[in-house]
Design a protein around this motif. Structure first.
Motif, PDB file in Angstrom:
ATOM      1  N   GLU A  32      40.213   6.353  53.381  1.00  0.00           N
ATOM      2  CA  GLU A  32      41.395   6.794  52.635  1.00  0.00           C
ATOM      3  C   GLU A  32      42.664   6.771  53.484  1.00  0.00           C
ATOM      4  O   GLU A  32      43.765   6.916  52.948  1.00  0.00           O
ATOM      5  N   ASN A  33      42.524   6.618  54.793  1.00  0.00           N
ATOM      6  CA  ASN A  33      43.684   6.648  55.678  1.00  0.00           C
ATOM      7  C   ASN A  33      44.251   5.274  55.998  1.00  0.00           C
ATOM      8  O   ASN A  33      45.173   5.168  56.813  1.00  0.00           O
ATOM      9  N   CYS A  35      45.683   1.449  54.355  1.00  0.00           N
ATOM     10  CA  CYS A  35      46.171   0.728  53.183  1.00  0.00           C
ATOM     11  C   CYS A  35      45.773  -0.741  53.338  1.00  0.00           C
ATOM     12  O   CYS A  35      46.106  -1.368  54.350  1.00  0.00           O
ATOM     13  N   GLY A  57      34.226   6.613  53.849  1.00  0.00           N
ATOM     14  CA  GLY A  57      34.880   7.339  52.778  1.00  0.00           C
ATOM     15  C   GLY A  57      34.617   8.836  52.832  1.00  0.00           C
ATOM     16  O   GLY A  57      33.562   9.283  53.308  1.00  0.00           O
ATOM     17  N   SER A  59      36.103  10.910  49.957  1.00  0.00           N
ATOM     18  CA  SER A  59      36.598  11.523  48.710  1.00  0.00           C
ATOM     19  C   SER A  59      35.849  11.117  47.450  1.00  0.00           C
ATOM     20  O   SER A  59      36.217  11.547  46.358  1.00  0.00           O
ATOM     21  N   ARG A  72      38.566   5.164  42.399  1.00  0.00           N
ATOM     22  CA  ARG A  72      38.227   5.421  43.802  1.00  0.00           C
ATOM     23  C   ARG A  72      37.276   4.350  44.326  1.00  0.00           C
ATOM     24  O   ARG A  72      37.389   3.925  45.481  1.00  0.00           O
ATOM     25  N   ALA A  75      39.283   1.216  45.003  1.00  0.00           N
ATOM     26  CA  ALA A  75      40.071   1.371  46.224  1.00  0.00           C
ATOM     27  C   ALA A  75      39.195   1.227  47.465  1.00  0.00           C
ATOM     28  O   ALA A  75      39.596   0.604  48.457  1.00  0.00           O
ATOM     29  N   LEU A  76      37.994   1.783  47.407  1.00  0.00           N
ATOM     30  CA  LEU A  76      37.089   1.669  48.552  1.00  0.00           C
ATOM     31  C   LEU A  76      36.652   0.225  48.757  1.00  0.00           C
ATOM     32  O   LEU A  76      36.596  -0.275  49.892  1.00  0.00           O
ATOM     33  N   ARG A  79      39.296  -1.783  50.532  1.00  0.00           N
ATOM     34  CA  ARG A  79      39.338  -1.541  51.969  1.00  0.00           C
ATOM     35  C   ARG A  79      38.211  -2.269  52.684  1.00  0.00           C
ATOM     36  O   ARG A  79      38.399  -2.771  53.793  1.00  0.00           O
ATOM     37  N   GLU A  90      29.671   6.771  53.025  1.00  0.00           N
ATOM     38  CA  GLU A  90      30.207   7.954  52.340  1.00  0.00           C
ATOM     39  C   GLU A  90      29.283   9.140  52.640  1.00  0.00           C
ATOM     40  O   GLU A  90      28.402   9.026  53.492  1.00  0.00           O
ATOM     41  N   GLY A 384      44.761  16.846  45.189  1.00  0.00           N
ATOM     42  CA  GLY A 384      44.934  16.172  46.462  1.00  0.00           C
ATOM     43  C   GLY A 384      45.963  16.840  47.368  1.00  0.00           C
ATOM     44  O   GLY A 384      46.712  17.739  46.970  1.00  0.00           O
TER      45      GLY A 384
END
Length: 443
Positions: A32-33, A35, A57, A59, A72, A75-76, A79, A90, A384
């Motif tokens: 998550e940190n 982009c 991960g 979250s 989510r 998004a994962l 990455r 995770e 969040g």
């Protein structure tokens, strides 16, 4: 096939040191940190040198009652692709509760909380992991977590729970030996018994981290040196299986690079002492949603009844509400230990908000932490950390806690700058119009 060896958790604060550190075969980054379109230059350079980067991960909440959020998962997966990672990891945890399954407000823990080791929770977790496996482009591994509290009425040991999970889903395991030590101190669980029950053939890699003990409770801080008991558990694990990879986690209170290098040497020595340092295992990149499943696993892998999800949702919501909203402790939980966990969650919120909004501790100085902890007692997190920081600032401004005019002005300026969809214009007319609109909307 991708090979792992000795690694370290990549953090911006130690990025330069990690690049210069000898013997680093791979790094892990909090998913998550980063982009995908703007990877830190340090990670780019490491990757170009052939250093493997694995996203970790925090979250998804795979152990929660609700099915994993599609956004989510997307998004994962992005990455994973951006980092060209051979696998993704995770946690076996829940991080939020409430919502439609309980017809109650959604609450965020802001940290990882343990799932009950029950058949209901296992059924839900298995389905959630299959959903995640199908959405991710590489194999998934899941991590055992540290816990300050125990669920009443558990039906399995940790080893049995993880064995059934791996058998039913084919998921790989990320074993954190520091978390085994934490659960030994806090929950009187024998690490050797847990290792004896684990399906070590499913091992993806190993986490090693430090912590500290206070009043008989072990806190998995990731901000202290790795203690000898954790290294001894690593040696025990390495005597049973050759770890495909071992990684040092450090999230805060970073020491000098030489101290980190010393901890890495101690980790290598612990693995070699167990007999697992002679060679490195390989990570298969087979289909993540089917690898390792047997016919019997497939027969037992039916979707859990919705009633099981609802039972789990009610139990997790009651627990989380007691921890972050001050509702009565659910039956069977130790009230003192719940208090320790609640304070730990509030402290974690304060620490993360300080990183997300570093200007607030600078503005408030020594008053930041007590002000935030007082706010957290009556304001559960619902959306969040960024929203949490904004709500905290609103609480300060509306509650009259800021008696000094200069501090109040700075917090107000910060809130106006961060609360809009775009940075504030420097033109006075535009700034006045935006501020007026916000006031009218609040009415």
């Amino acid at each position: 096939m991708e090979r792992l060896g000795t690694g370290i958790g990549w953090r911006p604060e130690i990025a330069d040191a990690v690049e210069r550190m000898p013997g680093i075969d791979w790094v892990e980054v909090v998913a998550e940190n980063v982009c995908p379109g703007h990877l830190p230059e340090s990670l780019r350079r490491l990757r170009e040198r052939g250093v493997t980067v694995v996203p970790h991960g925090v979250s998804l909440g795979l152990g929660g009652a609700e099915r994993p959020d599609a956004g989510r998962l997307t998004a994962l997966a992005e990455r994973v692709e951006a980092l060209r990672a051979p696998l993704v990891t995770e946690h076996i945890a829940f991080v939020r509760a409430g919502g439609p399954l309980t017809a109650s407000p959604r609450l965020e823990a802001g940290h990882l909380l343990p799932v009950p080791r029950t058949r209901d929770a296992l059924d839900v977790l298995c389905e959630n992991i299959r959903i995640a496996q199908d959405a991710l482009p590489v194999p998934l591994a899941v991590e055992n977590i540290a816990a300050l509290i125990s669920w009443p009425g558990e039906e399995m040991t940790e080893g049995q729970f993880l064995y059934d999970l791996a058998d039913r889903t084919g998921v790989r395991l990320l074993i954190d030996v520091a978390n085994l030590h934490t659960n030994h101190v806090n929950r009187a669980e024998d690490p050797a018994e847990a290792l004896a029950e684990l399906p070590l053939e499913a091992l993806a890699y190993v986490h090693v981290a430090g912590g500290f003990e206070r009043d008989g409770v072990w806190h998995d801080s990731h901000a202290h040196p790795v203690p000898r008991p954790v290294l001894d558990i690593l040696t025990d694990l390495a005597s049973r299986v050759s770890p495909p990879g071992v990684l040092l986690e450090r999230d805060e209170n970073f020491p000098e690079p030489g101290e980190l290098e010393g901890e890495l040497r101690a980790i290598r020595d612990a693995v070699e002492k167990g007999g697992g340092g002679a060679g490195r295992a390989m990570i298969s990149q087979g289909p993540p949603s089917s690898a390792g499943r047997t016919a019997s696993s497939e027969r037992s892998a039916g979707a859990p009844a919705e009633v099981a999800r609802q039972r789990l949702a009610l139990a997790q919501t009651a627990l989380l509400s007691a921890l972050v909203a001050g509702t009565p402790a659910p039956e069977g939980f130790a009230r003192v230990r719940l208090g320790v966990q609640a304070r730990a969650l509030a402290g974690k919120r304060a620490d993360v908000v300080a990183k997300v909004a570093p200007e607030l501790p600078l503005i408030l100085g020594a008053g930041y932490r007590p002000a935030f902890l007082a706010y957290a007692q009556g304001s559960p997190m619902t959306d969040g950390y960024r929203r949490d920081a904004l709500t905290f600032a609103e609480h300060l401004l509306l509650g009259g806690a800021l008696t000094e005019a200069r501090t109040r002005r700075q917090v107000r300026e910060w809130w106006l700058e961060r609360s809009g969809p775009a940075p504030r214009s420097r033109r006075p007319a535009v700034r006045l119009a935006r501020a007026t609109r916000k006031v009218l909307l609040r009415r």
